[in-house]
Design a protein around this motif. Structure first.
Motif, PDB file in Angstrom:
ATOM      1  N   VAL A  48       0.863  -1.175   0.000  1.00  0.00           N
ATOM      2  CA  VAL A  48       0.000   0.000   0.000  1.00  0.00           C
ATOM      3  C   VAL A  48       0.900   1.227   0.000  1.00  0.00           C
ATOM      4  O   VAL A  48       1.864   1.313   0.769  1.00  0.00           O
ATOM      5  CB  VAL A  48      -0.959   0.005   1.219  1.00  0.00           C
ATOM      6  CG1 VAL A  48      -0.197   0.004   2.530  1.00  0.00           C
ATOM      7  CG2 VAL A  48      -1.901   1.187   1.151  1.00  0.00           C
ATOM      8  N   ASP A  52      -2.117   4.891  -3.407  1.00  0.00           N
ATOM      9  CA  ASP A  52      -3.336   4.106  -3.206  1.00  0.00           C
ATOM     10  C   ASP A  52      -4.347   4.835  -2.329  1.00  0.00           C
ATOM     11  O   ASP A  52      -5.529   4.472  -2.306  1.00  0.00           O
ATOM     12  CB  ASP A  52      -2.993   2.755  -2.549  1.00  0.00           C
ATOM     13  CG  ASP A  52      -2.145   1.877  -3.445  1.00  0.00           C
ATOM     14  OD1 ASP A  52      -2.405   1.855  -4.659  1.00  0.00           O
ATOM     15  OD2 ASP A  52      -1.220   1.221  -2.933  1.00  0.00           O
ATOM     16  N   GLN A  84     -11.969   0.578  -3.733  1.00  0.00           N
ATOM     17  CA  GLN A  84     -10.721   1.272  -3.442  1.00  0.00           C
ATOM     18  C   GLN A  84     -10.952   2.655  -2.842  1.00  0.00           C
ATOM     19  O   GLN A  84     -10.180   3.110  -2.004  1.00  0.00           O
ATOM     20  CB  GLN A  84      -9.887   1.403  -4.723  1.00  0.00           C
ATOM     21  CG  GLN A  84      -9.330   0.075  -5.227  1.00  0.00           C
ATOM     22  CD  GLN A  84      -8.619   0.222  -6.545  1.00  0.00           C
ATOM     23  OE1 GLN A  84      -8.916   1.126  -7.334  1.00  0.00           O
ATOM     24  NE2 GLN A  84      -7.681  -0.667  -6.814  1.00  0.00           N
ATOM     25  N   THR A  95      -2.133  -2.670  -3.580  1.00  0.00           N
ATOM     26  CA  THR A  95      -1.780  -3.204  -4.889  1.00  0.00           C
ATOM     27  C   THR A  95      -1.249  -4.620  -4.697  1.00  0.00           C
ATOM     28  O   THR A  95      -0.197  -4.799  -4.070  1.00  0.00           O
ATOM     29  CB  THR A  95      -0.698  -2.336  -5.559  1.00  0.00           C
ATOM     30  OG1 THR A  95      -1.176  -0.997  -5.690  1.00  0.00           O
ATOM     31  CG2 THR A  95      -0.330  -2.897  -6.929  1.00  0.00           C
TER      32      THR A  95
END
Length: 245
Positions: A48, A52, A84, A95
């Motif tokens: 992360v 993100d 997300q 990810t």
């Protein structure tokens, strides 16, 4: 050098079930731009990063598009984006496709992955488990340590000239047959012809990196291969970093 030689061992990591708020706080407190995500068994499952967490409904930065664009995107991609931008756990935003290498990977491979995927870090695993991380800062530290340990080689004028010619002959771009090199008291005097002005800087770099070089005096003349126009040399003397000219 290999990944194991420069990596940060046992990096700080988080669980997929960690809340996004806790992950953000940890990144701020430790000044990390990304955190590896591992499961209960220590296996790497994702990463992360700050990127993100940029698109979030809490900050009003979630993507906003026209209906027809959303239709073209498809429901699957929209559903992923929804999770997300609104998810509460790291697993919702991380990810999963992580660039990883083993401890024996050459730094060349690490740098290639960073450049190809435009990332700042590559994770190091052993049998699927996270054991380290190589960041761009790690690579800079490695460069600095290597430079500090470099021992001066032969410093005679003759050896400097031979080493410079040897270096240029090994480069496919270098116009070795068109330039002359004379070395006096550690000063490299360059003269001759260039057919590409960009060669000038590269030749200077090749000379400055040779131990014992005190300065480089540039008298190279550039000739435009298309028009034949001759640009007289602008005499310039430069010294390698850390040395006075």
């Amino acid at each position: 050098m290999r990944a194991a030689d420069v990596m940060t061992p046992d990096p700080v990591c988080i669980s997929p079930d960690t809340s996004i708020i806790d992950a953000a706080r940890l990144m701020l407190e430790r000044k990390f731009s990304g955190l590896p995500v591992v499961d209960a068994g220590g296996r790497l499952v994702g990463i992360v990063t700050e990127g993100d967490l940029l698109r979030r409904t809490e900050t009003g930065t979630q993507p906003k598009r026209a209906r027809w664009i959303e239709f073209l995107m498809g429901s699957g991609r929209l559903a992923t984006e929804y999770a997300q931008t609104r998810g509460r756990k790291v697993s919702d935003v991380m990810t999963p496709e992580v660039q990883r290498v083993t401890e024996d990977a050459l730094l060349e491979e690490v740098v290639h992955l960073m450049g190809r995927h435009q990332i700042n870090r590559v994770l190091v695993v052993r049998d699927g488990k996270l054991v380290g991380i190589v960041t761009r800062a790690n690579l800079l530290h490695a460069l600095a340590s290597v430079a500090a340990e470099t021992k001066p080689g032969p410093t005679s004028d003759t050896s400097i000239r031979e080493r410079l010619y040897a270096e240029l002959k090994a480069q496919p771009w270098a116009p070795v047959g068109l330039i002359n090199v004379v070395v006096r008291n550690g000063v490299v005097h360059l003269s001759g012809t260039l057919l590409d002005e960009r060669h000038r800087g590269a030749i200077r770099v090749a000379a400055e990196r040779i131990p014992g070089v005190k300065a480089v005096e540039d008298r190279l003349v550039w000739v435009d291969p298309v028009s034949g126009m001759v640009v007289p040399a602008f005499e310039q003397t430069t010294a390698p970093p850390g040395k006075a000219s």
